[in-house]
Design a protein around this motif. Sequence first.
Motif, PDB file in Angstrom:
ATOM      1  N   ARG A  70       0.836  -1.205   0.000  1.00 21.99           N
ATOM      2  CA  ARG A  70       0.000   0.000   0.000  1.00 21.99           C
ATOM      3  C   ARG A  70       0.871   1.255   0.000  1.00 21.99           C
ATOM      4  O   ARG A  70       0.644   2.182  -0.779  1.00 21.99           O
ATOM      5  N   ASP A  71       1.869   1.260   0.871  1.00 18.58           N
ATOM      6  CA  ASP A  71       2.767   2.414   0.954  1.00 18.58           C
ATOM      7  C   ASP A  71       3.457   2.656  -0.386  1.00 18.58           C
ATOM      8  O   ASP A  71       3.551   3.794  -0.855  1.00 18.58           O
ATOM      9  N   ASP A  72       3.922   1.582  -1.012  1.00 16.36           N
ATOM     10  CA  ASP A  72       4.594   1.672  -2.310  1.00 16.36           C
ATOM     11  C   ASP A  72       3.630   2.180  -3.383  1.00 16.36           C
ATOM     12  O   ASP A  72       3.984   3.041  -4.192  1.00 16.36           O
ATOM     13  N   PHE A  73       2.408   1.681  -3.381  1.00 16.74           N
ATOM     14  CA  PHE A  73       1.396   2.092  -4.356  1.00 16.74           C
ATOM     15  C   PHE A  73       1.137   3.602  -4.284  1.00 16.74           C
ATOM     16  O   PHE A  73       1.220   4.297  -5.291  1.00 16.74           O
ATOM     17  N   TYR A  74       0.841   4.108  -3.086  1.00 13.65           N
ATOM     18  CA  TYR A  74       0.516   5.531  -2.962  1.00 13.65           C
ATOM     19  C   TYR A  74       1.725   6.431  -3.230  1.00 13.65           C
ATOM     20  O   TYR A  74       1.575   7.520  -3.767  1.00 13.65           O
ATOM     21  N   LEU A  75       2.900   5.955  -2.875  1.00 10.23           N
ATOM     22  CA  LEU A  75       4.099   6.745  -3.153  1.00 10.23           C
ATOM     23  C   LEU A  75       4.323   6.864  -4.657  1.00 10.23           C
ATOM     24  O   LEU A  75       4.599   7.947  -5.173  1.00 10.23           O
ATOM     25  N   LYS A  76       4.161   5.764  -5.381  1.00 11.08           N
ATOM     26  CA  LYS A  76       4.445   5.760  -6.820  1.00 11.08           C
ATOM     27  C   LYS A  76       3.308   6.328  -7.671  1.00 11.08           C
ATOM     28  O   LYS A  76       3.565   6.944  -8.695  1.00 11.08           O
ATOM     29  N   VAL A  77       2.069   6.129  -7.260  1.00 10.60           N
ATOM     30  CA  VAL A  77       0.933   6.569  -8.082  1.00 10.60           C
ATOM     31  C   VAL A  77       0.464   7.978  -7.705  1.00 10.60           C
ATOM     32  O   VAL A  77       0.152   8.782  -8.572  1.00 10.60           O
ATOM     33  N   ALA A  78       0.417   8.274  -6.409  1.00  9.93           N
ATOM     34  CA  ALA A  78      -0.105   9.564  -5.957  1.00  9.93           C
ATOM     35  C   ALA A  78       0.980  10.472  -5.371  1.00  9.93           C
ATOM     36  O   ALA A  78       0.680  11.582  -4.934  1.00  9.93           O
ATOM     37  N   ASN A  79       2.218   9.975  -5.317  1.00 13.54           N
ATOM     38  CA  ASN A  79       3.340  10.734  -4.770  1.00 13.54           C
ATOM     39  C   ASN A  79       3.074  11.172  -3.323  1.00 13.54           C
ATOM     40  O   ASN A  79       3.321  12.320  -2.960  1.00 13.54           O
ATOM     41  N   ARG A  80       2.529  10.240  -2.531  1.00 13.49           N
ATOM     42  CA  ARG A  80       2.200  10.550  -1.130  1.00 13.49           C
ATOM     43  C   ARG A  80       2.726   9.469  -0.199  1.00 13.49           C
ATOM     44  O   ARG A  80       2.529   8.284  -0.436  1.00 13.49           O
ATOM     45  N   THR A  81       3.339   9.910   0.879  1.00 14.48           N
ATOM     46  CA  THR A  81       3.839   9.015   1.923  1.00 14.48           C
ATOM     47  C   THR A  81       2.667   8.563   2.794  1.00 14.48           C
ATOM     48  O   THR A  81       1.578   9.155   2.738  1.00 14.48           O
ATOM     49  N   PRO A  82       2.876   7.554   3.638  1.00 21.84           N
ATOM     50  CA  PRO A  82       1.808   7.149   4.556  1.00 21.84           C
ATOM     51  C   PRO A  82       1.318   8.305   5.438  1.00 21.84           C
ATOM     52  O   PRO A  82       0.120   8.442   5.670  1.00 21.84           O
ATOM     53  N   ALA A  83       2.221   9.164   5.900  1.00 21.62           N
ATOM     54  CA  ALA A  83       1.821  10.304   6.733  1.00 21.62           C
ATOM     55  C   ALA A  83       0.947  11.282   5.945  1.00 21.62           C
ATOM     56  O   ALA A  83      -0.060  11.796   6.465  1.00 21.62           O
ATOM     57  N   LEU A  84       1.313  11.531   4.691  1.00 23.58           N
ATOM     58  CA  LEU A  84       0.499  12.412   3.848  1.00 23.58           C
ATOM     59  C   LEU A  84      -0.871  11.803   3.557  1.00 23.58           C
ATOM     60  O   LEU A  84      -1.875  12.518   3.509  1.00 23.58           O
ATOM     61  N   MET A  85      -0.909  10.489   3.376  1.00 28.07           N
ATOM     62  CA  MET A  85      -2.195   9.821   3.129  1.00 28.07           C
ATOM     63  C   MET A  85      -3.088   9.911   4.369  1.00 28.07           C
ATOM     64  O   MET A  85      -4.291  10.163   4.253  1.00 28.07           O
ATOM     65  N   LYS A  86      -2.506   9.738   5.534  1.00 28.53           N
ATOM     66  CA  LYS A  86      -3.289   9.839   6.771  1.00 28.53           C
ATOM     67  C   LYS A  86      -3.877  11.245   6.911  1.00 28.53           C
ATOM     68  O   LYS A  86      -5.063  11.411   7.219  1.00 28.53           O
TER      69      LYS A  86
END
Length: 140
Positions: A70-86
């Motif tokens: 999940r972390d890898d997906f959001y970093l690569k697709v949305a350019n967002r870290t887990p903290a940014l997603m939260k």
Amino acid sequence: MIGKLLCCLMLALLAGATAAAELVVVVSAHSAITTLRAEQVADIFLSEATRFPDGGEVVALDLPIGSPLRDDFYLKVANRTPALMKAYWTKKIFTGRGQPPRELPNSMAVRKLVADNPTLIGYIERSALDASVRPVLVVH
């Protein structure tokens, strides 16, 4: 000393390279969608888009919070870290403008649900791919 440090660094880099699974974004094999751009996928998973480009309804499925995939997906697709997603979802929920995608425990569960419903989209490890789903984006 430097040689030992370099050796440890090389081993760490190799371990990291083999640990990262290749991800694919998938839809049902019965879906009319054949390909999506990363920006389109990001919009769907961030609840900015509720329809596929062809106008059909779309519902995203996610892997659990804390999952390396999940972390890898959001970093690569949305350019967002887990903290940014939260922070993103906290704001969306608080303002009533959206809810995060439903979470499933693993790639197999995502694949099974997506295969049975052409309105669903998810991401899975490439190794979990089979004929029941169609890859629409390879995440590098």
